[in-house]
Design an enzyme around this catalytic site. Structure first.
Site, mmCIF file in Angstrom:
data_model
loop_
_atom_site.group_PDB
_atom_site.id
_atom_site.type_symbol
_atom_site.label_atom_id
_atom_site.label_comp_id
_atom_site.label_asym_id
_atom_site.label_seq_id
_atom_site.Cartn_x
_atom_site.Cartn_y
_atom_site.Cartn_z
ATOM 1 N N ASP A 245 94.539 52.487 58.607
ATOM 2 C CA ASP A 245 93.933 53.302 59.668
ATOM 3 C C ASP A 245 94.698 53.442 60.983
ATOM 4 O OD1 ASP A 245 92.140 52.741 57.679
ATOM 5 O OD2 ASP A 245 90.529 52.113 59.001
ATOM 6 N N GLU B 153 89.313 39.559 55.239
ATOM 7 C CA GLU B 153 89.864 40.905 55.188
ATOM 8 C C GLU B 153 91.385 40.897 55.402
ATOM 9 O OE1 GLU B 153 88.011 43.492 58.026
ATOM 10 O OE2 GLU B 153 88.735 45.304 57.049
HETATM 11 C C1 2M8 Z 1 89.417 50.013 56.391
HETATM 12 O O1 2M8 Z 1 89.083 51.385 56.592
HETATM 13 C C2 2M8 Z 1 87.771 51.817 56.999
HETATM 14 C C3 2M8 Z 1 87.766 53.334 57.002
HETATM 15 O O2 2M8 Z 1 88.041 53.832 55.736
HETATM 16 C C4 2M8 Z 1 87.388 51.303 58.374
HETATM 17 O O3 2M8 Z 1 88.268 50.877 59.134
HETATM 18 O O4 2M8 Z 1 86.210 51.344 58.719
HETATM 19 C C5 2M8 Z 1 90.851 49.983 55.827
HETATM 20 O O5 2M8 Z 1 91.353 48.677 55.829
HETATM 21 C C6 2M8 Z 1 90.871 50.574 54.430
HETATM 22 O O6 2M8 Z 1 92.147 50.459 53.858
HETATM 23 C C7 2M8 Z 1 89.830 49.903 53.537
HETATM 24 O O7 2M8 Z 1 89.782 50.585 52.316
HETATM 25 C C8 2M8 Z 1 88.446 49.886 54.184
HETATM 26 C C9 2M8 Z 1 87.437 49.047 53.408
HETATM 27 O O8 2M8 Z 1 87.938 47.765 53.131
HETATM 28 O O9 2M8 Z 1 88.510 49.371 55.511
#
Ligand code: 2M8
Length: 457
Positions: free
Chosen positions: A175, A420
């Site tokens: 992101d 994470e």
């Molecule tokens: C993160 O992305 C989401 C948006 O899609 C967020 O920041 O809210 C990123 O790390 C992405 O790569 C990942 O798929 C997602 C869910 O783990 O979180």
């Protein structure tokens, strides 16, 4: 002993994050990234989860991928988020996308996609299934996967050059990566509608957007949601979106997965005797490998994303770990390989105690805790490991680094649990909301659990 214990905990984490819903009169089982925050199904998270799950419970791996393709649009898009009904905690909530007319009955999705790990997962799950068990699953999922590839080729590579265009930072999976900083200078925050900014402001709370000091900034979110509003205004017409979006990048991470995904799809098709259909995907894979090799910048010793928004063609020079993904694609030439490995193995840059940080440690932009601007992420490690192992037959150094990265990744996860992302210097966990971690059990994240299982195999 420790390993067995960890595998049990991983199994537990993946069960903890399971959501069962009935939509369109069918039951879907989706593993969400984290029940405490990311309460929907994410595209590449689920693909990684399925690759771990197949070792514990093949049926659940099939369910995961079936659920992932269930919301596919008629044009072939498989969205980055498939929403769980009734969950409003995560921002943006389902209604913010205005994708109503593309929904399959009750299945609600976002309107953008994510790095195409899907066919790699389908191929992996198929190969690791007990004999004869995966037939039905494949019959169901394969048409959707092929349609998704056709969507990506048609709309994201309209010039047929081999590299795919992403139109939103969320599509990159990384992101707030520094890779997008230069493109942001072209997005005027004054162009983001007032109502969109107010909506972001109203949602800037820890439970909806995560701990502010770790997550993308408020301005990032104005841009993220400004793009969503623009695409909705363009009626989610991807011919228009790709040419008009102020954010449009030939992404080397996304394209590397694309190359590998085409190989994987061709492999699956060949295994089931559909050799004729496999040829097209082989060709696409090869075309992308060549295109990726050409993004190499000799002066900066890296592969480069290219900003192609609104007629631009500007290579992006940022020392992020995306530059190692062409290994996964098999795009690295004999001449480039030693240079790539030199860069990756440098402890000052990408090989500290717990590699591989999302940006080089010695970059002025490195931030220990800010999301995709510093920490080490299990998902990119997995892909870099696969990439290094791909070159193992011809390079002892690649093999040795691949093996070492497996060990260090397992150690990092075992030491902390399933977070994470992690601190690359000490290997400590840096969960999205560190201070609340214990209180809410926020550490139970699906990706690292599934990747731990896959790497431990
Ligand atoms: C993160 O992305 C989401 C948006 O899609 C967020 O920041 O809210 C990123 O790390 C992405 O790569 C990942 O798929 C997602 C869910 O783990 O979180």
């Amino acid at each position: 002993q420790k390993l067995l214990e960890m595998l049990k905990v991983a199994d537990h984490a993946l069960k903890h994050n399971l959501y069962v819903t009935t939509l369109n009169e069918k039951t879907y089982k989706r593993t969400v990234p984290s029940k405490e925050f990311y309460v929907h199904q994410w595209n590449w998270d689920s693909a990684a989860v399925a690759m771990g799950l197949v070792h514990l419970n093949p049926e659940r791996a099939y369910d995961e991928l079936r659920a992932l393709v269930s919301g596919q649009w008629n044009n072939g898009l498989i969205a980055h988020i498939t929403y769980n009904p009734g969950e409003t905690r995560y921002y943006p909530q389902a209604g913010k996308w205005h994708t109503e007319q593309f929904r399959r009955g009750e299945i609600v999705t976002s309107g953008i996609t994510q790095p195409p790990l899907l066919s790699i997962a389908v191929d992996y799950v198929y190969k690791h299934s007990p004999d004869g068990a995966a037939g039905d699953f494949l019959d169901e999922v394969l048409p959707a996967v092929m349609k998704y590839h056709d969507y990506l080729k048609r709309y994201r590579d309209p010039e047929d050059g081999g590299l795919l265009t992403i139109v939103h930072p969320w599509e990159s999976g990384t992101d707030n990566s520094p890779r997008w900083d230069s493109s942001y200078t072209h997005i005027n925050l004054n162009d983001v509608p007032q109502a969109v900014r107010e909506d972001v402001d109203a949602n800037r709370t820890d439970d909806k957007l995560g701990k502010a000091s770790h997550r993308p900034t408020q301005e990032d979110y104005y841009r993220f949601m400004g793009l969503v509003a623009l695409f909705a205004k363009l009626g989610w017409d991807y011919e228009k979106i790709v040419t008009q979006s102020p954010f449009a990048i030939k992404d080397i991470l996304f394209s590397s997965l694309w190359a590998r995904a085409n190989e994987a799809l061709a492999d699956t098709l060949t295994r089931v005797g559909r050799t004729d259909e496999a040829a097209k995907y082989h060709k696409w894979a090869q075309q992308t490998q060549e295109a990726l090799a050409h993004t190499w910048d000799e002066e900066h010793q890296q592969y480069c994303d290219i900003d192609v928004a609104q007629g631009r063609r500007e290579p992006i020079i940022e020392p992020t770990n995306a530059m190692f993904l062409p290994l996964l694609a098999g795009a690295v030439t004999d001449e480039q390989l030693p240079k790539v490995l030199t860069r990756l193995s440098d402890p000052e840059q990408f090989w500290p105690a717990y590699p591989v940080p999302s940006i080089a440690l010695n970059s002025p932009k490195f931030e220990l805790t800010r999301y995709w601007r510093g920490p080490t992420w299990p998902i990119t490690n997995l892909l870099i490991i696969e990439g290094l192992m791909r070159y193992a037959p011809q390079s002892a150094q690649a093999r040795q680094m691949g093996e070492e990265l497996v060990d260090r990744t397992l150690d990092m996860i075992a030491k902390n649990g399933f977070y994470e992302y992690y601190d690359p210097t000490k290997g400590e966990a840096r969960p999205g909301r560190e201070d609340n971690a214990r209180q809410f059990g926020f550490a139970t994240f699906s990706w690292p659990a599934a990747i731990f299982i896959q790497l431990a195999e």
